[in-house]
Write a protein that holds these residues in place. Structure first.
Motif: not given
Ligand SMILES: NC(=O)c1ccc[n+]([C@@H]2O[C@H](COP(=O)([O-])OP(=O)(O)OC[C@H]3O[C@@H](n4cnc5c(N)ncnc54)[C@H](OP(=O)(O)O)[C@@H]3O)[C@@H](O)[C@H]2O)c1
Length: 312
Positions: A240-247, A256-261, A288-294, A298-302
């Motif tokens: 739950x915590x991971x899914x909320x954070x990714x969202x 989306x959260x899957x793209x964030x992962x 596939x939209x994950x490719x556009x996001x850097x 801070x976000x990575x570690x959280x």
């Protein structure tokens, strides 16, 4: 989609790879749309193995390749070395990296895919009975005959990778490992180094540092799984915590959260590719939209922390 040069080769591949392990579940029409969408999104790298769907995945892909795709537009990779047998009254899965088995497997793969060459062949899992001279001979013959252009390994730890590389004339360009927010073992051992935490356990001989030192491209498989195919975190209340954070982080970047992962995997400076296995074309487009996001550090570690891992 951003392309990367697969270390030590001329191959220019998308950072997101479409895994074909589950495509035997798709009908021909949906698969055709799925593959065309992948190409439209800039995904040009497709991952197979001779065992996926007992060969059916390669056969289905081969049919669409022949009828609708241009061979030179795609990077086709497959794997061999896992066998199924029946001995002493029981079915057994085992590993075979003998010269004959590697060579015969490639003939089967090419026939099913309906192509006369693979861009990349990987040995699926380490075979404790392997003799590297045999692997070297098989690779040499496959390269000479033009059936395989490049070689890599899969699920090999660092010393095993080195051991095979010592014998082979070809530079081994890739290694596939399980990696994602719920199973970040390949980074945790370094991140938690010199601590008593469970994540500090070295399960791969320092593979992350090895591939960076030796210019090998890591391909992350099953990014949404936890355990060894125990389940998928996006659908699991345990995460739950991971899914909320990714969202939340995904929302901030319009994904989306899957793209964030997947963005989390792509953010690592080791320059890994992510092999996603969705059979849902809408989900593929969204991931596939994950490719556009850097992501920021801070976000990575959280995200790492939200998955329940220790930042010492
Ligand atoms: N080298 C190796 O040993 C090895 C091992 C395993 C896999 N692989 C490779 O890695 C590829 C990917 O593996 P995988 O299919 O296990 O990876 P995955 O991308 O982690 O999982 C995909 C599966 O999760 C499902 N899923 C459900 N909810 C999801 C969500 N919100 N976001 C994303 N997926 C969701 C998908 O269903 P839908 O289809 O309905 O979207 C699909 O069944 C394979 O195709 C194969 O090429 C390599």
């Amino acid at each position: 989609m951003e392309q990367i040069n697969l270390d030590g080769s001329e191959l220019s591949a998308s950072r997101i790879v479409l895994g074909c392990m589950r495509i035997n579940q798709m009908d021909d029409r949906s698969l055709s749309e799925h593959l065309r969408t992948a190409l439209d999104l800039g995904i040009n790298n497709f991952d197979h193995a001779d065992i996926y769907g007992k060969g059916e995945c390669e056969t289905k892909f081969g049919k669409i390749l022949k009828e609708e795709l241009q061979r030179e537009d795609i990077i086709l990779q497959s794997k061999c070395g896992i066998r199924y047998g029946h001995t002493a009254g029981e079915d057994i899965e085992y590993y075979d990296l003998s010269r004959e088995h590697i060579i015969d497997s490639v003939d089967g793969i090419l026939q099913r895919l309906g192509t006369d060459y693979l861009d990349l062949l990987m040995l699926h899992r380490p075979d404790t009975l392997m003799e590297p001279e045999e692997i070297a001979e098989a690779f040499g013959r496959l390269e000479q005959s033009g059936k395989v252009r490049h070689f890599g390994l899969s699920n090999f730890n660092a010393p095993q990778f080195d051991y095979v590389q010592k014998y082979t004339d070809q530079k081994l360009i890739t290694n596939q490992m399980q990696f994602g927010p719920a199973e970040p073992k390949i980074i945790s051992s370094g991140l938690q180094a010199n601590t008593p935490f469970a994540g500090a356990a070295d399960r791969d001989g320092g593979l992350l540092d090895y591939v960076r030192l030796n210019d090998v491209t890591l391909q992350a498989w099953s990014p949404f799984h936890y355990g060894y195919f125990d389940g998928i975190f996006p659908e699991d209340p345990k995460y739950k915590v991971l899914n909320e954070k990714l969202e939340t982080i995904g929302e901030a970047h319009g994904i989306s959260k899957s793209a964030a992962a997947v963005a989390w995997i792509l953010r690592h400076p080791a320059g890994m590719q992510t092999i996603i296995g969705t059979t849902n074309t809408e989900r593929l487009t969204e991931i596939a939209k994950a490719d556009d996001v850097n992501l920021s550090k801070e976000e990575w570690y959280s995200i790492y922390k939200a998955a329940g891992h220790v930042i010492p």
